[in-house]
Design a protein around this motif. Structure first.
Motif, mmCIF file in Angstrom:
data_model
loop_
_atom_site.group_PDB
_atom_site.id
_atom_site.type_symbol
_atom_site.label_atom_id
_atom_site.label_comp_id
_atom_site.label_asym_id
_atom_site.label_seq_id
_atom_site.Cartn_x
_atom_site.Cartn_y
_atom_site.Cartn_z
ATOM 1 N N ARG A 175 0.867 -1.183 0.000
ATOM 2 C CA ARG A 175 0.000 0.000 0.000
ATOM 3 C C ARG A 175 0.898 1.226 0.000
ATOM 4 O O ARG A 175 1.725 1.395 0.894
ATOM 5 N N ASP A 176 0.733 2.108 -0.994
ATOM 6 C CA ASP A 176 1.619 3.259 -1.103
ATOM 7 C C ASP A 176 1.129 4.425 -0.255
ATOM 8 O O ASP A 176 0.124 4.327 0.462
ATOM 9 N N TYR A 182 -1.264 -2.412 -4.270
ATOM 10 C CA TYR A 182 -0.690 -3.096 -5.425
ATOM 11 C C TYR A 182 -0.487 -4.570 -5.083
ATOM 12 O O TYR A 182 -0.164 -4.912 -3.946
ATOM 13 N N LEU A 189 2.172 -6.932 -12.381
ATOM 14 C CA LEU A 189 1.709 -6.075 -11.287
ATOM 15 C C LEU A 189 0.297 -5.585 -11.549
ATOM 16 O O LEU A 189 -0.068 -5.268 -12.685
ATOM 17 N N ARG A 191 -3.114 -3.117 -9.812
ATOM 18 C CA ARG A 191 -3.504 -2.055 -8.880
ATOM 19 C C ARG A 191 -4.994 -2.177 -8.552
ATOM 20 O O ARG A 191 -5.827 -2.420 -9.423
ATOM 21 N N TRP A 192 -5.322 -2.011 -7.262
ATOM 22 C CA TRP A 192 -6.708 -2.104 -6.818
ATOM 23 C C TRP A 192 -7.458 -0.812 -7.141
ATOM 24 O O TRP A 192 -7.012 0.283 -6.800
ATOM 25 N N PHE A 199 -9.145 -5.338 -9.626
ATOM 26 C CA PHE A 199 -7.772 -4.988 -9.974
ATOM 27 C C PHE A 199 -7.659 -4.682 -11.453
ATOM 28 O O PHE A 199 -8.437 -5.195 -12.270
ATOM 29 N N ILE A 202 -1.091 -3.365 -14.518
ATOM 30 C CA ILE A 202 -0.215 -2.257 -14.880
ATOM 31 C C ILE A 202 0.757 -2.773 -15.927
ATOM 32 O O ILE A 202 1.500 -3.724 -15.678
#
Length: 203
Positions: A175-176, A182, A189, A191-192, A199, A202
């Motif tokens: 989590r960024d 992610y 990869l 992304r949610w 999702f 990417i």
């Protein structure tokens, strides 16, 4: 007269330099704790053991998830945890919340209450082959070889969140700083997307 003034200034300058630098020359340079920086082997269970994950909890204790169960490291040696309950299990991920450790294993999700030394399986059915865990608020994201799910640990509700993943096998979660989650999968990869609850890959 001018020569005398110059000599006096030069002499004072020499004295000043001695005052500044002499104390520095009197003490040895600081040394690192170990002059030879190298790896030191820490024996786990007295045999060759694969360590899949490391986790430092809020009390500063280091936990090791291995192919022979769960261990903690006291700075000198390792100690097994729940030898009977965790016998034969492979621990791939460890997370802490409210004095409990959540353990992602090859046989599902386990919960270890280290205040009483009790290990038990989660009473909510989740996938068996877990590889990674991510905790955000009261949501425990669970990634494994058969997809990704989200467990609300307050009301014990599990939701499958595998839709849109480029591959069903999930090995890492992040989590960024913006709150975006992610998932690292066998095929790239993803992304949610909170709007679609799915999702997107990417590329």
């Amino acid at each position: 007269m001018a020569t005398s003034i110059k000599s006096t200034i030069f002499l004072r300058l020499i004295i000043l330099l001695e005052i500044i630098y002499f104390p520095l020359l009197s003490f040895p340079a600081p040394q690192l704790p170990e002059s030879d920086l190298s790896w030191k082997n820490v024996v786990v269970d007295g045999k060759k053991t694969a360590v899949f994950c490391l986790y430092k909890d809020s009390h500063g204790i280091m936990w090791l998830g291995t192919n022979s169960g769960l261990f903690f490291f006291d700075g000198v040696s390792t100690h097994p945890v729940g030898e009977t309950e965790l016998f034969g299990l492979q621990i791939y991920s460890v997370l802490e919340d409210d004095n409990k450790l959540y353990l992602g294993s090859n046989n599902g999700l386990l919960i270890y209450d280290y205040t009483v030394g009790k290990v038990e399986f989660c009473n909510v059915p989740t996938q068996k082959e877990i590889r990674t865990l991510l905790l955000f608020d009261s949501h425990l994201w669970i990634g494994g070889l058969n997809g990704l799910g989200r467990l609300d640990i307050k009301n014990n509700r599990y939701t499958d969140c595998s839709k849109g993943l480029p591959h069903k096998s999930v090995y890492s979660l992040l989590r960024d700083s913006r709150g975006i989650i992610y998932a690292g999968t066998f095929n790239g990869l993803a992304r949610w997307e909170t709007q679609t609850e799915s999702f997107s890959q990417i590329t």
